[in-house]
Design an enzyme around this catalytic site. Sequence first.
Site, PDB file in Angstrom:
ATOM      1  N   GLU A 132     -20.538 -58.812 -42.870  1.00  0.00           N
ATOM      2  CA  GLU A 132     -20.849 -57.613 -42.091  1.00  0.00           C
ATOM      3  C   GLU A 132     -21.465 -58.014 -40.754  1.00  0.00           C
ATOM      4  O   GLU A 132     -22.339 -58.875 -40.685  1.00  0.00           O
ATOM      5  CB  GLU A 132     -21.821 -56.753 -42.899  1.00  0.00           C
ATOM      6  CG  GLU A 132     -22.138 -55.410 -42.292  1.00  0.00           C
ATOM      7  CD  GLU A 132     -23.002 -54.551 -43.203  1.00  0.00           C
ATOM      8  OE1 GLU A 132     -23.167 -53.354 -42.905  1.00  0.00           O
ATOM      9  OE2 GLU A 132     -23.518 -55.076 -44.212  1.00  0.00           O
ATOM     10  N   LYS A 192     -18.003 -47.954 -40.942  1.00  0.00           N
ATOM     11  CA  LYS A 192     -18.693 -47.855 -42.230  1.00  0.00           C
ATOM     12  C   LYS A 192     -18.959 -46.386 -42.548  1.00  0.00           C
ATOM     13  O   LYS A 192     -19.471 -45.630 -41.719  1.00  0.00           O
ATOM     14  CB  LYS A 192     -20.008 -48.642 -42.164  1.00  0.00           C
ATOM     15  CG  LYS A 192     -20.701 -48.857 -43.491  1.00  0.00           C
ATOM     16  CD  LYS A 192     -21.875 -49.820 -43.323  1.00  0.00           C
ATOM     17  CE  LYS A 192     -22.563 -50.114 -44.638  1.00  0.00           C
ATOM     18  NZ  LYS A 192     -23.685 -51.075 -44.475  1.00  0.00           N
ATOM     19  N   CYS A 244     -20.415 -53.389 -47.587  1.00  0.00           N
ATOM     20  CA  CYS A 244     -21.745 -53.574 -48.184  1.00  0.00           C
ATOM     21  C   CYS A 244     -22.240 -52.359 -48.973  1.00  0.00           C
ATOM     22  O   CYS A 244     -21.863 -52.175 -50.120  1.00  0.00           O
ATOM     23  CB  CYS A 244     -22.735 -53.957 -47.091  1.00  0.00           C
ATOM     24  SG  CYS A 244     -24.233 -54.750 -47.751  1.00  0.00           S
ATOM     25  N   SER A 302     -55.049 -76.414 -50.724  1.00  0.00           N
ATOM     26  CA  SER A 302     -56.369 -76.160 -51.304  1.00  0.00           C
ATOM     27  C   SER A 302     -56.576 -76.802 -52.658  1.00  0.00           C
ATOM     28  O   SER A 302     -57.709 -76.891 -53.131  1.00  0.00           O
ATOM     29  CB  SER A 302     -56.567 -74.647 -51.455  1.00  0.00           C
ATOM     30  OG  SER A 302     -55.686 -74.142 -52.453  1.00  0.00           O
TER      31      SER A 302
END
Length: 715
Positions: A45, A114, A175, A359
Amino acid sequence: MGRLMTIATCSLNQWALDWTGNLQRIKESILEAKKRGATLRTGPELEVCGYGCLDHFLEADLYLHCWEMLVKILTDKDCYDILLDIGMPVIHRNNRFNCRIIALNGKILLIRPKLWLANDGNYREMRHFISWSRVAHVEEFYLPRMVAKLQGETKCPIGDAVISTPDTCFGAETCEELFTPNSPHNAMSLNGVEIITNSSGSHHSLRKLNTRMSLIQEATRKNGGVYLYSNQQGCDGDRLYYDGCALIVVNGEIVAQGSQFSLNDVEVVTAVVDIEEVRAYRFAPSRGLQSLQAPTYQRIETKFSLSSDVDDLDVGVGPTEHRKLRVHEPEEEIALGPACYMWDYLRRSKAAGFLIPLSGGIDSCSTATLVFSMCREAMKALEEGNAQVKEDVQRIAGAYEVEGWLPKTAQELCNKILHTVYMGMATQSSKETRSRAERLANDIGAYHTDMNIDDVFHAEKNLLTQATGFEPKFKVHGGSISENLALQNIQARTRMVTAYYFAQLLPTVRQRPGGGSLLVLGSGNVDECLRGYLTKYDCSSADINPIGSISKVDLKRFIKWAQTTFSLPILAEFLDATPTAELEPITSEYTQSDEADMGMTYAELSIFGRLRKESKLGPYGMFMRLLHDWREQYGPREVADKVKRFHHFYAINRHKMTTMTPAYHAEGYSPDDNRFDLRPFLYPPFWGGWSFKKIDEVVERLERAGNGGGARGGE
């Protein structure tokens, strides 16, 4: 044997606004598809400009440059003799559309906009585009002059149409349309379309692939047909990692699948399909009756055939065999997704490497282990002969070495890229955390520095005393809650300043040619962000945060998996250690614990997060759900206390999310305020508020009824 055709889909590592780079990758995919004998190629896309352009989609320049890049494809004779399905945005009648360009031999056959846009979670397509939303509607599009000159015509069709060839018919969906209840592939299939292409910009989230793949398989399991799924891959400039996994499915069965995580910029997936299998699959009379009621699509005719005129038996080619779906376990997804994302971010940002304030706890340990995973993936790519990775490795890590240098191990590469710094305090930091940090850095090959920040802490602490005469104390020394928090925050924020100082100068210390700065990596997990259990502008402030959307529960699973897979036995010590910030003095009676400080466990935080975001529950709804879910563990009052405590701290700490480091998106309940989780950061008090009163009423009613020892429903 029926009529065979070779078709191609691909995953491309496109980058927003990388015009020449995107063009080169599109062309490479076309040439590779042709090399394998494909006559149809589909791509991701918005592949021309990159999916993540965001508000650049509002700029006229973007559309101009898209057309300029498309012209370069249309005029390249090497891209002829293959039907092309290319993604880019188009302006039509002053509206912006997310489109597919269907082209053949330098001519545009169809622009397919789309129909349904993604507009939830991480996606804001309706901010930039409008949906076509008119099924089977087609009209004329006036081509830009540069394209009309090539086309020999001023117009071409735009709309919801399909392409008809002498041997088959194919249509495109994009999509989000796959995820909608009434997907376009249903009507197209009923109308006789035999090949469906889907071009996506679908991001990675943990455990998401199964959902996506089941929808793709179901698309052709009911309808029959060939389905080509193409996807973006890599970091295209924002928080998301697009995870590729290009796919070809025939009648519900997978025949080809690409990688989900890869450092390849271009990955082409092909399969030989027999279109007669589709026709045989669509035999049911009920399907035939439904097809008469389906929308009728305009067919754009072309004389180009996807199959060969040569008899298939003469060339010895058969259909590609079925295969099982390959899905990574969540631990592997954590190891690979952020690793590939960080590699893209590092090489594209031109930084000199990474720095992690290490850490000795599991969060910074996870971040360091992910960088080591990244180095492992880079080494695999080098072994496979990936030229782009080789170039990037030599530019980023080889700057310390002679020309042509390449690492021999992941540890050797890690030593050039990853810098870790332990910033301790004499009275707060334990020998165990200091030792764990140093030994982990040594085992993964990181360039490690150990220091104390006591002098900076006391200098800052004394400023208030000098100015006001007041000397703040820690809680264990008789100080108030405010004093205790203020003194903890000095340490936390000092570490952030120190991390950036070292990130700027460690390359110089190591005599790296050209200097350069390191990217500082954050190490705050999604649960701590959700609860707000962090100091604003401390080490949670960084350039990017690879674990910012991963839960502590999943991080522990990842570390346990990596202990064996990466041959790092030191990781077991991080799993066994009690999570602690080590911001308060350690005494014989008291050692700081994260879960004790928060008043809830990390496992509970994950549950709160999912109920809040994914189940969309407020305080009262969450309490009613947990009355049932936790009925074997807690009574109603305990459930109420936990729910109220969570929402109280979520509300008062929400402001911290507005400044959080951009995090790799991996979890559906991420509290990322910048893109994903759009909520206020100034809340009215929950204590004494209506929702908490409703909770108290239910608790009191259950206790009066004698159900105070266990939860049994409610309203």
